[in-house]
Motif scaffolding. Structure first.
Motif, short mmCIF file in Angstrom:
data_model
loop_
_atom_site.label_atom_id
_atom_site.label_comp_id
_atom_site.label_asym_id
_atom_site.label_seq_id
_atom_site.Cartn_x
_atom_site.Cartn_y
_atom_site.Cartn_z
N ASP A 1 1.10 9.32 -29.91
CA ASP A 1 0.96 10.69 -29.41
C ASP A 1 2.26 11.48 -29.63
N ALA A 2 2.96 11.15 -30.71
CA ALA A 2 4.21 11.84 -31.04
C ALA A 2 3.96 13.32 -31.31
N ASP A 3 4.95 14.15 -30.98
CA ASP A 3 4.85 15.55 -31.40
C ASP A 3 5.75 15.86 -32.59
N LEU A 4 6.53 14.87 -33.01
CA LEU A 4 7.30 14.99 -34.26
C LEU A 4 7.32 13.64 -34.96
N ILE A 5 7.01 13.66 -36.24
CA ILE A 5 7.00 12.41 -37.02
C ILE A 5 7.92 12.56 -38.23
N ILE A 6 8.74 11.55 -38.46
CA ILE A 6 9.57 11.52 -39.66
C ILE A 6 9.13 10.32 -40.51
N ALA A 7 8.68 10.63 -41.73
CA ALA A 7 8.17 9.58 -42.61
C ALA A 7 8.90 9.64 -43.94
N ARG A 8 9.10 8.48 -44.54
CA ARG A 8 9.74 8.43 -45.85
C ARG A 8 9.07 7.37 -46.69
N GLY A 9 8.81 7.68 -47.94
CA GLY A 9 8.18 6.72 -48.83
C GLY A 9 8.14 7.29 -50.22
N ARG A 10 7.37 6.65 -51.08
CA ARG A 10 7.28 7.13 -52.45
C ARG A 10 6.59 8.48 -52.48
N LEU A 11 7.01 9.35 -53.39
CA LEU A 11 6.38 10.65 -53.58
C LEU A 11 4.98 10.48 -54.15
N GLY A 12 4.87 9.77 -55.26
CA GLY A 12 3.58 9.61 -55.94
C GLY A 12 3.48 8.21 -56.52
N ALA B 1 4.40 4.77 -58.77
CA ALA B 1 5.62 3.96 -58.88
C ALA B 1 6.57 4.60 -59.87
N GLY B 2 7.82 4.82 -59.46
CA GLY B 2 8.81 5.43 -60.33
C GLY B 2 9.04 6.90 -60.06
N SER B 3 8.18 7.49 -59.22
CA SER B 3 8.24 8.95 -59.01
C SER B 3 9.30 9.38 -58.01
N GLY B 4 10.04 8.43 -57.46
CA GLY B 4 11.08 8.78 -56.48
C GLY B 4 10.55 8.87 -55.08
N SER B 5 11.42 9.29 -54.14
CA SER B 5 11.03 9.22 -52.74
C SER B 5 10.90 10.59 -52.12
N LEU B 6 10.16 10.64 -51.03
CA LEU B 6 9.89 11.87 -50.30
C LEU B 6 10.08 11.60 -48.82
N LEU B 7 10.82 12.47 -48.16
CA LEU B 7 10.93 12.40 -46.71
C LEU B 7 10.21 13.62 -46.13
N LEU B 8 9.37 13.38 -45.13
CA LEU B 8 8.60 14.47 -44.53
C LEU B 8 8.81 14.54 -43.03
N LEU B 9 8.90 15.75 -42.50
CA LEU B 9 8.82 15.97 -41.05
C LEU B 9 7.46 16.60 -40.76
N MET B 10 6.69 15.96 -39.92
CA MET B 10 5.34 16.44 -39.59
C MET B 10 5.21 16.63 -38.09
N ASP B 11 4.29 17.51 -37.68
CA ASP B 11 4.05 17.64 -36.25
C ASP B 11 2.92 16.68 -35.83
N GLY B 12 2.53 16.75 -34.59
CA GLY B 12 1.59 15.79 -34.03
C GLY B 12 0.19 15.82 -34.63
N LYS B 13 -0.12 16.90 -35.34
CA LYS B 13 -1.42 17.00 -36.03
C LYS B 13 -1.32 16.59 -37.49
N GLY B 14 -0.11 16.27 -37.95
CA GLY B 14 0.06 15.90 -39.35
C GLY B 14 0.38 17.08 -40.26
N ARG B 15 0.71 18.20 -39.69
CA ARG B 15 1.09 19.37 -40.50
C ARG B 15 2.52 19.21 -40.99
#
Lengths: 170, 170, 170, 170
Positions: free
Chosen positions: A105-116, A118-132
């Motif tokens: 039930d988080a209201d802020l999520i920080i996720a990091r992983g591959r962008l696309g 294999a080989g495409s590099g990494s992406l870090l995202l900050l999302m709200d509780g609905k995934g926006r």
């Protein structure tokens, strides 16, 4: 939440009426407020080192904003399940974030992983509780940059925050 | 295409077996090859200025690679339909790219749009003909950077290419 | 492929001009043709029983259409990697299908999995080589229907084909 | 919400441990509870006729469950913005639902639109406030069924509810 809904709705109406004219200052402020006022924050990782890097920075962001706020009200956690399965999807970083959205039930999520792929590099995202998606940052593939993941993650999170006008001093 | 399928499959198998150990050099090379050998390229915009910026850079990438290649074999187009509808989705840049994937037979797509909600800044993506993400780059919201869109797009495309080891001199 | 691109583009243009007036007969026919003329078909499962059910039906569809076609030209395979990881995503059936899209060169993919969250029942999808959804069918959760999965899958595939005007006699 | 998070997390853990054994009765019950206890319901349409059909059925579902509940606590609305832009995406029904998720504070969303590409028929989805899919139903393309959209929508909604064990008498 209410405020962000309204901001998004207005941007949709402007797009429908073909009169959207770039981002507005209220939009950036709304994103800043979601981040600074979040009470339950989940880092979509089960890796303790990565978690510590993120926690360290995020606490400063909350601190700067609310001087007289009791920090005990804020809860920062990592996920206690493995998110490797996300690597079999088209956007692993996004999928990791949605796992956190869907099981907490988080209201802020920080996720990091591959962008696309294999080989495409990494992406870090900050999302709200609905995934926006609120903001994000990228790094090249580790094979190109050769730095530690913790270092890269710190850099990306600072960059993602800076992009929406939140400056953090370490 | 065949080669990329195999690369992705191998990365999936390694993830399933919990023995994936970061990106591999073959993965970066496979992405470079998709880009350098693309014959039909679509820029997911109907804006002539943005198109010209991208075309200019992409032609150099193809040139560098295939000295004795007849450039006439390569076809770079922009979309002739409006992609503003993508702004009413969670990831406008991705949605724009998928519009190009779905209505053309391009083997390389370059799309640029908002990363997430209004205010979240912009995302540029390079995708293959199936919509798989090869690389990308980001910029802050225009309200933060105050530069021209064409300039930003040039910067992002160069950065996206550099991330996978393709250097372009303008 | 070319034909489907054009059909989709036309539907997009009609939507943009607010003059789309329901599905057109050419659209259904284009979908039928993709299915009937597919040469490489992948069932996004590593379960032999499920594969046999699908193979049996799909071969009849191809047969009906091309009397003088050498059936040897057609290749039907199942995936040789596990797709359970898709169950940690928002739409497991869709994610399974995209795994097949991304690791094979199939021009027709049949995927089946959960519709949404646990308990939401199952979804069967027919997708083309780019991951575009052609048709589909659903069943309630197994806890509601109590039938064998093979039986359900047969029913769903027949229904998905019937929905776009392809009748199969078993 | 809390309960659904837990249910989803458990299903993820079971999938990770390869010991998931079909849907559980608690999962169906959790979905039923989200629907029956929803306080703010949004129908992702701006079409008054479609809205009336859905409202009529949904009110019965809430009624059946909470005899002594003051119905005034429940709020059912339609969207006041056009969702046609969703038709330029890969899954129009899903995109419509996410528009409602992102611009309202609804805890239950009912969306209906095309399943996939033009001609692929229609999909009705019930989603929660985070955009998680609870249940759904499908119809063939209108060119195949030739019934009124309102009639079809009624049928689909009843079917979607029945699939998770909620029976409604009209």
């Amino acid at each position: 939440m209410e405020k962000v809904n309204k901001i998004i709705k207005n941007s949709y109406i402007h797009s429908l009426e073909n009169c959207r004219n770039g981002d507005q200052i209220e939009e950036i402020e709304a994103i800043q407020n979601v981040i600074k006022n979040s009470k339950k924050i989940v880092v979509a990782t089960s890796n303790g080192k990565k978690f510590k890097v993120v926690k360290n920075i995020i606490l400063k962001v909350l601190d700067n904003h609310c001087n007289d706020n009791n920090q005990n009200n804020v809860n920062i956690e990592m996920l206690d399940i493995c998110t490797n399965s996300a690597d079999l999807t088209r956007m692993p970083a996004l999928t990791k974030g949605l796992i956190a959205v869907d099981i907490t039930d988080a209201d802020l999520i920080i996720a990091r992983g591959r962008l696309g792929i294999a080989g495409s590099g990494s992406l870090l995202l900050l999302m709200d509780g609905k995934g926006r998606i609120l903001t994000g940052a990228m790094s090249p593939s580790s094979i190109i940059h050769k730095e530690s993941i913790e270092h890269k993650m710190e850099f990306e999170l600072l960059q993602a925050l800076k992009k929406i006008g939140i400056m953090v001093e370490l």
